[in-house]
Design a protein around this motif. Sequence first.
Motif, PDB file in Angstrom:
ATOM      1  N   UNK A 107     -43.856  -0.958  26.269  1.00 23.36           N
ATOM      2  CA  UNK A 107     -42.994  -1.971  25.642  1.00 23.36           C
ATOM      3  C   UNK A 107     -41.558  -1.491  25.540  1.00 23.36           C
ATOM      4  N   UNK A 108     -40.654  -2.433  25.728  1.00 20.16           N
ATOM      5  CA  UNK A 108     -39.225  -2.210  25.558  1.00 20.16           C
ATOM      6  C   UNK A 108     -38.685  -3.277  24.626  1.00 20.16           C
ATOM      7  N   UNK A 109     -37.380  -3.568  24.714  1.00 19.33           N
ATOM      8  CA  UNK A 109     -36.816  -4.623  23.865  1.00 19.33           C
ATOM      9  C   UNK A 109     -37.481  -5.969  24.173  1.00 19.33           C
ATOM     10  N   UNK A 110     -37.902  -6.650  23.128  1.00 21.05           N
ATOM     11  CA  UNK A 110     -38.614  -7.923  23.285  1.00 21.05           C
ATOM     12  C   UNK A 110     -37.665  -9.019  23.762  1.00 21.05           C
ATOM     13  N   UNK A 111     -38.077  -9.716  24.815  1.00 15.34           N
ATOM     14  CA  UNK A 111     -37.338 -10.873  25.329  1.00 15.34           C
ATOM     15  C   UNK A 111     -38.333 -11.986  25.605  1.00 15.34           C
ATOM     16  N   UNK A 112     -37.846 -13.193  25.536  1.00 16.20           N
ATOM     17  CA  UNK A 112     -38.704 -14.314  25.891  1.00 16.20           C
ATOM     18  C   UNK A 112     -38.946 -14.297  27.389  1.00 16.20           C
ATOM     19  N   UNK A 113     -40.167 -14.657  27.793  1.00 16.90           N
ATOM     20  CA  UNK A 113     -40.499 -14.780  29.208  1.00 16.90           C
ATOM     21  C   UNK A 113     -39.668 -15.916  29.813  1.00 16.90           C
ATOM     22  N   UNK A 114     -39.409 -15.810  31.089  1.00 15.65           N
ATOM     23  CA  UNK A 114     -38.583 -16.799  31.779  1.00 15.65           C
ATOM     24  C   UNK A 114     -39.160 -18.207  31.665  1.00 15.65           C
ATOM     25  N   UNK A 115     -40.490 -18.342  31.799  1.00 15.01           N
ATOM     26  CA  UNK A 115     -41.103 -19.671  31.692  1.00 15.01           C
ATOM     27  C   UNK A 115     -40.841 -20.288  30.315  1.00 15.01           C
ATOM     28  N   UNK A 116     -40.882 -19.458  29.286  1.00 18.89           N
ATOM     29  CA  UNK A 116     -40.624 -19.955  27.925  1.00 18.89           C
ATOM     30  C   UNK A 116     -39.168 -20.389  27.786  1.00 18.89           C
ATOM     31  N   UNK A 117     -38.256 -19.657  28.375  1.00 20.07           N
ATOM     32  CA  UNK A 117     -36.843 -20.028  28.335  1.00 20.07           C
ATOM     33  C   UNK A 117     -36.613 -21.357  29.039  1.00 20.07           C
ATOM     34  N   UNK A 118     -37.280 -21.565  30.173  1.00 20.54           N
ATOM     35  CA  UNK A 118     -37.141 -22.832  30.908  1.00 20.54           C
ATOM     36  C   UNK A 118     -37.636 -23.982  30.040  1.00 20.54           C
ATOM     37  N   UNK A 158     -41.275 -23.659  42.681  1.00 21.50           N
ATOM     38  CA  UNK A 158     -39.996 -22.963  42.543  1.00 21.50           C
ATOM     39  C   UNK A 158     -39.332 -23.483  41.275  1.00 21.50           C
ATOM     40  N   UNK A 159     -38.286 -22.820  40.835  1.00 23.69           N
ATOM     41  CA  UNK A 159     -37.619 -23.309  39.637  1.00 23.69           C
ATOM     42  C   UNK A 159     -36.147 -22.919  39.669  1.00 23.69           C
ATOM     43  N   UNK A 160     -35.301 -23.893  39.997  1.00 24.95           N
ATOM     44  CA  UNK A 160     -33.860 -23.636  40.047  1.00 24.95           C
ATOM     45  C   UNK A 160     -33.326 -23.279  38.662  1.00 24.95           C
ATOM     46  N   UNK A 161     -33.842 -23.932  37.620  1.00 28.58           N
ATOM     47  CA  UNK A 161     -33.374 -23.628  36.272  1.00 28.58           C
ATOM     48  C   UNK A 161     -33.737 -22.184  35.906  1.00 28.58           C
ATOM     49  N   UNK A 162     -34.946 -21.777  36.256  1.00 27.08           N
ATOM     50  CA  UNK A 162     -35.361 -20.403  35.987  1.00 27.08           C
ATOM     51  C   UNK A 162     -34.486 -19.403  36.708  1.00 27.08           C
ATOM     52  N   UNK A 163     -34.158 -19.688  37.958  1.00 21.34           N
ATOM     53  CA  UNK A 163     -33.304 -18.778  38.716  1.00 21.34           C
ATOM     54  C   UNK A 163     -31.910 -18.714  38.098  1.00 21.34           C
ATOM     55  N   UNK A 164     -31.420 -19.841  37.603  1.00 21.11           N
ATOM     56  CA  UNK A 164     -30.108 -19.845  36.946  1.00 21.11           C
ATOM     57  C   UNK A 164     -30.158 -19.056  35.638  1.00 21.11           C
ATOM     58  N   UNK A 165     -31.253 -19.198  34.892  1.00 22.34           N
ATOM     59  CA  UNK A 165     -31.375 -18.484  33.620  1.00 22.34           C
ATOM     60  C   UNK A 165     -31.434 -16.967  33.812  1.00 22.34           C
ATOM     61  N   UNK A 166     -31.925 -16.504  34.959  1.00 26.05           N
ATOM     62  CA  UNK A 166     -31.982 -15.052  35.189  1.00 26.05           C
ATOM     63  C   UNK A 166     -30.600 -14.427  35.240  1.00 26.05           C
ATOM     64  N   UNK A 167     -29.571 -15.246  35.462  1.00 28.92           N
ATOM     65  CA  UNK A 167     -28.196 -14.743  35.553  1.00 28.92           C
ATOM     66  C   UNK A 167     -27.542 -14.542  34.189  1.00 28.92           C
TER      67      UNK A 167
END
Length: 193
Positions: A107-118, A158-167
């Motif tokens: 475990x490291x710093x807790x972050x929301x999973x990408x799917x949850x962010x989308x 695919x998920x354009x929103x997910x790819x944008x959120x990774x930035x």
Amino acid sequence: MPPKAIDAAAVRALIETNPDTLLVDVRTPAEYESSHIDGAINLPLGQVDRHLERITQDAGGQMVLICQSGSRAEQCQGKLTKAGLEETVVMSGGMNAWTAAGAPVIRGPERWALERQVRLVAGSIVLLSVIAGLWWPPAVGVAGFIGAGLTFAAITNTCAMGMALTKLPYNQPRNKVDVEASLARISRNANQR
């Protein structure tokens, strides 16, 4: 051809019987940093196309592909299979299944999973546009646009929103992923066989 997949229990058994099993986590570096399986390497899905030839030439033996829920690992498997690398399996259910099974993680710093962010961003945009539509009816069109985007994402996997959120800065790891080290590990694993 349906993806070849094994469940989290089978992955644990595989690691126990063959400690050289190559676990490749295709999630974003921030997701990997948040939690990952001990010994897994991080090779984000967004990097696979750029290094596809090298991966298929250097990989040897069985490779277990991991993501949060399984869909990105399946995408990666499809790319690798199309390029001629047959010996890959997807851990079905991904890290969600791994942690639900009580398997150990680093475990490291807790972050929301990408799917949850989308889900948060898409749901918020839809809610706000419907509320704004009460005063300005054309705003409901934004909700329709988001709905169409989510439908397209589901159909194409695919998920354009997910790819944008990774930035976003939130999704950047403290330490940058070392793709070269991951590729070297794939190559080293092939040489050990």
